[in-house]
Design a protein around this motif. Structure first.
Motif, short mmCIF file in Angstrom:
data_model
loop_
_atom_site.label_atom_id
_atom_site.label_comp_id
_atom_site.label_asym_id
_atom_site.label_seq_id
_atom_site.Cartn_x
_atom_site.Cartn_y
_atom_site.Cartn_z
N PRO A 56 3.33 53.06 -5.35
CA PRO A 56 4.55 53.42 -6.09
C PRO A 56 4.21 54.46 -7.14
CG PRO A 56 4.32 51.03 -5.92
CD PRO A 56 3.03 51.63 -5.44
N ARG A 57 5.21 55.23 -7.58
CA ARG A 57 4.97 56.24 -8.59
C ARG A 57 5.09 55.67 -10.00
NH1 ARG A 57 8.75 61.09 -8.20
NH2 ARG A 57 8.07 60.98 -6.06
N LEU A 58 5.72 54.48 -10.13
CA LEU A 58 5.91 53.85 -11.44
C LEU A 58 6.20 52.38 -11.21
CD1 LEU A 58 6.34 54.35 -14.59
CD2 LEU A 58 8.78 54.45 -14.04
N ALA A 59 5.76 51.54 -12.16
CA ALA A 59 6.07 50.12 -12.11
C ALA A 59 6.83 49.73 -13.37
CB ALA A 59 4.80 49.28 -11.98
N LEU A 60 7.92 48.98 -13.21
CA LEU A 60 8.65 48.37 -14.31
C LEU A 60 8.33 46.88 -14.27
CD1 LEU A 60 12.12 50.09 -13.73
CD2 LEU A 60 10.36 50.80 -15.34
N ALA A 61 7.65 46.36 -15.30
CA ALA A 61 7.15 44.99 -15.26
C ALA A 61 7.65 44.19 -16.45
CB ALA A 61 5.62 44.98 -15.22
N ASP A 62 8.18 43.01 -16.18
CA ASP A 62 8.68 42.15 -17.25
C ASP A 62 7.52 41.55 -18.04
OD1 ASP A 62 10.60 40.66 -18.74
OD2 ASP A 62 10.12 38.90 -17.52
N MET A 63 7.66 41.51 -19.37
CA MET A 63 6.62 40.96 -20.22
C MET A 63 6.31 39.51 -19.84
SD MET A 63 4.63 41.60 -22.85
CE MET A 63 5.19 42.66 -24.18
N VAL A 84 2.80 52.07 -15.98
CA VAL A 84 3.57 50.84 -16.10
C VAL A 84 4.44 50.91 -17.35
CG1 VAL A 84 3.49 48.34 -16.39
CG2 VAL A 84 1.83 49.47 -14.89
N VAL A 85 5.74 50.66 -17.17
CA VAL A 85 6.68 50.51 -18.28
C VAL A 85 7.02 49.03 -18.40
CG1 VAL A 85 9.00 51.04 -19.12
CG2 VAL A 85 7.61 52.84 -18.08
N VAL A 86 6.86 48.47 -19.58
CA VAL A 86 7.06 47.04 -19.80
C VAL A 86 8.50 46.78 -20.23
CG1 VAL A 86 6.42 45.08 -21.26
CG2 VAL A 86 4.65 46.55 -20.30
N LEU A 87 9.09 45.71 -19.68
CA LEU A 87 10.42 45.25 -20.07
C LEU A 87 10.27 43.99 -20.90
CD1 LEU A 87 12.09 45.52 -16.53
CD2 LEU A 87 11.89 47.31 -18.26
N SER A 88 10.94 43.94 -22.05
CA SER A 88 10.80 42.78 -22.93
C SER A 88 12.15 42.40 -23.50
CB SER A 88 9.82 43.09 -24.07
OG SER A 88 9.75 42.01 -24.99
N VAL A 89 12.44 41.10 -23.50
CA VAL A 89 13.66 40.62 -24.12
C VAL A 89 13.50 40.48 -25.62
CG1 VAL A 89 13.16 38.14 -23.93
CG2 VAL A 89 15.54 38.94 -23.79
N ASP A 90 12.26 40.46 -26.09
CA ASP A 90 11.95 40.28 -27.51
C ASP A 90 11.51 41.62 -28.10
OD1 ASP A 90 11.09 39.57 -30.00
OD2 ASP A 90 9.67 38.03 -29.35
#
Length: 490
Positions: A56-63, A84-90
Motif C-alpha cells: 500500500p502507499r499509505l496506512a491509516l491505523a487506529d491507536m 503510517v497516519v495514526v487515528l485517535s479518539v483521544d
C-alpha cells in the motif's frame, strides 16, 4: 485467464481499524476521490498486508487497533513499509507525542473531518524523496551540472567533519537528499539518520518531541536521543518555535541535553545538520531567529542550487522520476522525446525537484509506456499548481485540456452559481482560481487550498507572515502547506 483488474492502478490506502463503521466511512471518503482502499480489522491482518507486495502507499491505523494498537504496528513495520497516519479518539498531547515518536507521519482525531483526511492522505501518500536515494553516499546523487558537482564536492569535504552543518536552498531543491548523502558518506554512517520537521508540530509539542520529556505521567525520548551515534536533521529550522530555539541554542553551546521536566543533563552524541529554505542570516538579522543559534548551526554552510541552475541534471532526473512514478502506478514508464526533454529543460522550475517529480508522475499516469512529445510535456507543466497571479490549478488543468481562456476566467468568478455581479453584490468573493472548474464541477479541496495560498502569496509579495495572517493560519502551518503543494514565497 481472468484479467487483473488492479493492474495499472495506483497502490491502495490501507485502513486498519476494528470498527467496521469507521472503515466504511473512511473508504467512502477516499473512494470518492478515486483512491483504491483495502481494509484490516486487527494488527495481525495489517502487518500481513504491509508485508505483501505490492505495498500500500499509505496506512491509516487506529491507536487502539485490536491486537496491539498503532504503536505496536509502528514498532513492527517491515522494511520498505509505507508511511503510517495514526487515528485517535483521544486528542491528549501525550498520545500525539507518543505516536510521533514511534514514527507516525501524522495524527488525525476521530471523528475524522473529510477535509483533514484528504489533506493528510494527499500529503503523505504522494510524498517521495525530492531527489535520488542517497544510501550509497554522495556518488548516488545525480550531479552532472557544474553547480550540482560543486555542491557535491563541498558536501564530500563536510561529510568528514562532526561540526554542525547548515544546508540552505529553495523548497524542493533536495536539501534532505544532500543531508542523507553526507550521513552515508561520513563516519556516523552506521548510526541512525533522524529527520525532524520543525514546522510540522504545534509549538507546545515541538519541544517535547525534539528534546524529550520526563515526568510522572509520561516519559518520552526526544529526537536527540533517537539520533544517538548518528545524525539529527532539522528540516525547516527557521520555523522552529522561539522557545525551542532558546533551548536548542543552549544545547549547541554546551553540548549537553536534558529532557523537559526533570533529569540530569547528558552529553549529546549526534551530529546536527539543519536545513532552511530562506537565508538564515536574514532571519537572524530581522529578529525572527536567534542570532546565537544561527552562529551555532552554521559552523559549516552548504548551498544546494535550485533546479533552474542545474539544467544538465534535468534529463537524468526526469528519467529517474519517471521510473519511480511508473513503479508506483504499476505501469511502464513514459519515454520523453528529445524535444520533450528540451521543453522540460527550458522550464524555470519554481518548485524545483519536487515539481519535476510531480510532472513526471502526471506523465506516467497520462502516457504510460508512450513516447511523450513536447506538447504533452508542456501540458503537464501547465497543469501544475503555480504561484502566478490569477493562475490557479484548476485553470491550468482546464487549459491543458484545451478549454479556452474565457472558460477559465468564468470559472474564477463562479461562486455558488453566481457570476461576478452576484459575488460583488452580497456574496463572498471567490479565491483566485474559483470553486468550480471549467465544466462547472466542484474542485477538490486541496486544489482550492493551493489556489488560495498561491493567490495570497502573490497578493502580498511573498510575505509569508502577512499571508498567514490574512489566510487565518499559523506561519508554521502555512510553510508546511506550501511544501505540500510545491509552492514557494519567491
Amino acid at each position: 485467464m481472468k484479467a487483473d483488474s488492479t493492474r495499472g492502478q495506483a497502490a491502495p490506502v490501507l485502513i486498519a481499524d476494528a470498527d467496521p463503521a469507521v472503515r466504511r466511512y473512511l473508504r467512502a471518503v477516499l473512494e470518492t476521490d478515486g483512491r483504491r482502499v483495502e481494509e484490516a480489522s486487527d494488527l495481525a491482518a495489517a502487518l500481513r498486508r504491509l508485508s505483501a507486495a505490492p505495498r500500500p502507499r499509505l496506512a491509516l491505523a487506529d491507536m487502539d487497533l485490536d491486537g496491539g494498537g498503532a504503536l505496536a504496528l509502528l514498532s513492527r513495520l517491515p522494511p520498505g513499509a509505507p508511511p503510517v497516519v495514526v487515528l485517535s479518539v483521544d486528542p491528549a498531547p501525550a498520545r500525539i507525542v507518543r505516536a510521533a515518536r514511534a514514527g507516525a507521519r501524522d495524527v488525525l482525531i476521530k471523528p475524522v473531518d473529510p477535509a483533514a483526511l484528504r489533506a493528510a492522505v494527499g500529503a503523505h501518500a504522494e510524498r517521495r524523496a525530492a531527489a535520488p536515494a542517497a544510501a550509497g553516499g554522495l556518488d548516488a546523487l545525480i550531479a552532472v551540472s557544474p553547480a550540482a558537482r560543486a555542491a557535491a564536492d563541498l558536501a564530500r569535504r563536510f561529510a568528514r567533519s562532526d561540526a554542525p552543518l547548515l544546508i540552505e536552498g529553495e523548497s524542493g531543491a533536495g536539501k534532505e537528499a544532500f543531508a542523507r548523502a553526507i550521513h552515508a558518506e561520513g563516519p556516523r554512517r552506521d548510526g541512525p539518520f533522524v529527520a525532524f520537521d520543525c514546522a510540522a508540530m504545534p509549538p507546545d509539542l515541538a519541544e517535547a518531541a525534539l528534546f524529550g520529556r520526563a515526568g510522572a505521567d509520561v516519559s518520552l525520548a526526544g529526537k536527540f536521543e533517537e539520533a544517538e551515534g548518528g545524525v539529527l536533521f532539522l528540516d525547516g529550522v527557521c520555523d522552529l518555535p522561539a522557545r525551542a530555539q532558546a533551548r536548542l541554542a543552549r544545547i549547541v553551546a554546551t553540548g549537553r541535553i536534558a529532557r523537559l521536566g526533570a533529569g540530569p543533563p547528558r552529553r549529546v552524541n549526534a551530529r546536527l545538520i539543519s536545513a532552511a529554505d530562506r537565508p538564515l542570516s536574514d532571519e537572524a538579522a530581522a529578529g525572527r531567529f536567534r542570532q546565537e543559534l544561527f552562529l551555532g548551526l552554521s559552523a559549516l554552510c552548504l548551498r544546494v542550487p535550485p533546479l533552474r541552475a542545474r539544467r544538465e541534471d534535468i534529463a537524468p532526473l526526469a528519467e529517474l522520476f519517471a521510473r519511480r512514478a511508473a513503479e508506483a502506478e504499476s505501469v511502464a514508464p513514459p519515454r520523453p522525446t528529445p524535444e520533450a526533454l528540451a521543453a522540460l529543460e527550458a522550464h524555470d522550475w519554481p518548485g524545483n525537484l519536487r515539481e519535476l517529480e510531480n510532472v513526471m508522475r502526471r506523465l506516467a499516469v497520462l502516457h504510460p509506456s508512450e513516447a511523450v512529445e513536447a506538447e504533452a510535456a508542456r501540458a503537464a507543466l501547465r497543469a501544475r499548481p503555480t504561484q502566478g497571479a490569477g493562475q490557479g490549478p484548476a485553470c491550468a488543468g482546464a487549459e491543458a485540456r484545451g478549454a479556452p481562456a474565457q472558460a477559465c476566467d468564468a470559472a474564477r468568478l463562479r461562486v455558488d452559481g453566481r457570476g461576478a455581479e452576484g459575488a460583488r453584490g452580497g456574496g463572498r468573493s471567490a479565491p483566485a482560481g474559483g470553486f468550480f472548474d471549467a465544466e462547472g464541477e466542484i474542485r477538490p479541496i486541496w486544489e482550492i487550498e493551493a489556489a488560495a495560498i498561491a493567490a495570497a502569496l502573490s497578493r502580498y509579495g511573498g510575505d509569508v507572515a502577512l499571508a498567514s495572517r490574512k489566510l487565518g493560519m499559523g506561519r508554521a502551518t502555512l510553510y508546511r502547506k506550501m511544501r505540500d503543494h510545491g509552492l514557494t514565497s519567491r
